[in-house]
Design a protein around this motif. Structure first.
Motif, mmCIF file in Angstrom:
data_model
loop_
_atom_site.group_PDB
_atom_site.id
_atom_site.type_symbol
_atom_site.label_atom_id
_atom_site.label_comp_id
_atom_site.label_asym_id
_atom_site.label_seq_id
_atom_site.Cartn_x
_atom_site.Cartn_y
_atom_site.Cartn_z
ATOM 1 N N CYS A 161 -10.578 -3.693 -1.718
ATOM 2 C CA CYS A 161 -9.855 -3.004 -0.645
ATOM 3 C C CYS A 161 -10.843 -2.649 0.487
ATOM 4 O O CYS A 161 -11.952 -2.177 0.222
ATOM 5 C CB CYS A 161 -9.185 -1.740 -1.171
ATOM 6 S SG CYS A 161 -8.023 -2.069 -2.520
ATOM 7 N N PHE A 179 -8.190 4.386 -3.786
ATOM 8 C CA PHE A 179 -9.262 3.782 -2.991
ATOM 9 C C PHE A 179 -10.257 4.836 -2.536
ATOM 10 O O PHE A 179 -11.475 4.609 -2.578
ATOM 11 C CB PHE A 179 -8.651 3.051 -1.783
ATOM 12 C CG PHE A 179 -9.662 2.644 -0.758
ATOM 13 C CD1 PHE A 179 -10.501 1.568 -0.965
ATOM 14 C CD2 PHE A 179 -9.785 3.360 0.440
ATOM 15 C CE1 PHE A 179 -11.443 1.199 -0.013
ATOM 16 C CE2 PHE A 179 -10.728 3.005 1.385
ATOM 17 C CZ PHE A 179 -11.563 1.912 1.157
ATOM 18 N N ILE A 219 -6.073 -5.560 1.538
ATOM 19 C CA ILE A 219 -6.191 -5.857 0.106
ATOM 20 C C ILE A 219 -6.521 -7.333 -0.048
ATOM 21 O O ILE A 219 -5.852 -8.200 0.516
ATOM 22 C CB ILE A 219 -4.873 -5.541 -0.635
ATOM 23 C CG1 ILE A 219 -4.452 -4.090 -0.377
ATOM 24 C CG2 ILE A 219 -5.016 -5.802 -2.128
ATOM 25 C CD1 ILE A 219 -3.068 -3.767 -0.899
ATOM 26 N N THR A 227 0.850 -1.200 0.000
ATOM 27 C CA THR A 227 0.000 0.000 0.000
ATOM 28 C C THR A 227 0.878 1.240 0.000
ATOM 29 O O THR A 227 2.037 1.209 0.421
ATOM 30 C CB THR A 227 -0.923 0.027 1.231
ATOM 31 O OG1 THR A 227 -0.123 -0.006 2.422
ATOM 32 C CG2 THR A 227 -1.890 -1.155 1.217
#
Length: 309
Positions: free
Chosen positions: A303, A272, A240, A229
């Protein structure tokens, strides 16, 4: 009577030989030719609307001098590089004598040697024309041999051209396509010249371009990679699903270190945050230059966000 005929024939034959021999010799003389210029000056007509006279002292055979001395039925067009002109203002452009030597064969013909120009710099009038600049669009069909592919998409030079015409016609021209190019069983880099398709009712600044495509043999390397990330705010966790993926790298053959060692795949928190469904595509960093292409399976990841305890 027959003797006189033979004598006259001998005289005519001798005179013909003498004439041919003399006209085959080279002579120096001053020659003048009327010229209309053709060029590719940005925003201007392709052909000058005025003519100029080029005068020079030339060395040529007698035959060539006779041809040059004939009254010209029409003024000759000479194609001149736009960079050789000097802009004088308005529609006026000047061609210096120093540049004329490059166009000697167009002006006087092959085999004629220009010893020096005696005319002043030539001046031409090029009218303004409406134009727009548009990209060149390659039309390509390519088939590679197994284990070969393009390192990068085909490029063309120039990649833009000027299109001249009435404003109403220019509105509908967004690009200029090349003529269709078909390549089969490609296993090495390709390059060459290709003609451009001129849209109806307009003129383009040039009729061809140079294409180039780098081709390489490749090898596929498969690896399981972990998703990371980026840009996650403090006190926030981003999960994830799935947390790993299968990456298939197409690398230039031969290749050295496995590309997965320095390559990182990650989900950017900013992507996201913009997503309505929480599904995001992975981004990549550290991809080695030896990697031509890659695929990631799956392509999209779920996510989930939660606050860190």
């Amino acid at each position: 009577m027959k003797n006189w005929v033979r004598f006259l024939l001998c005289v005519l034959f001798s005179a013909s030989i003498w004439l041919v021999l003399n006209l085959s010799q080279r002579y120096v003389a001053i020659v003048s030719v009327p010229v209309v210029a053709r060029s590719n000056i940005e925003g201007r007509a392709a052909v000058s609307r005025s003519e100029a006279t080029a005068s020079a002292q030339v060395s040529a055979t007698g035959f060539q001098h006779i041809m040059l001395a004939r009254p010209h039925k029409r003024t000759g067009q000479v194609t001149i590089a736009a960079t050789d002109f000097r802009y004088l203002g308005g529609d006026r452009f000047s061609l210096p004598n120093s540049a004329l030597f490059r166009y000697a064969s167009q002006l006087f013909g092959d085999g004629v040697t220009v010893e020096g120009f005696i005319s002043e710099d030539l001046e031409f009038l090029f009218a303004e024309e409406t134009f727009k600049k548009v990209p060149v669009r390659p039309v390509l069909t390519v088939n590679f041999l197994p284990q070969y592919m393009a390192v990068r998409p085909m490029t063309v030079q120039p990649d833009t051209v000027l299109v001249y015409g009435e404003p109403s016609r220019l509105e509908n021209v967004e690009s200029v396509a090349t003529k269709p190019l078909e390549l089969y069983d490609v296993r090495s880099s390709v390059h060459g010249k290709i003609q451009l398709e001129s849209p109806s009712g307009v003129r383009i600044s040039q009729g061809e371009c140079v294409y180039s495509m780098e081709v390489s043999r490749y090898v596929e390397i498969r690896a399981e990679v972990k998703l990371e990330t980026r840009n996650v705010p403090p006190r926030v966790e981003l999960s994830i699903l799935p947390s790993t993926a299968t990456a298939v790298f197409r690398c230039v053959f031969p290749t050295g270190t496995a590309p997965s060692v320095q390559t990182r795949f990650y989900i950017d928190y900013n992507d996201f945050a913009k997503s309505r469904s929480g599904r995001c595509m992975a981004q990549v960093e550290g991809l080695p230059s030896s990697v031509i292409d890659y695929t990631l399976t799956p392509e999209v990841f779920d996510c989930l966000q939660k606050s860190a305890e």
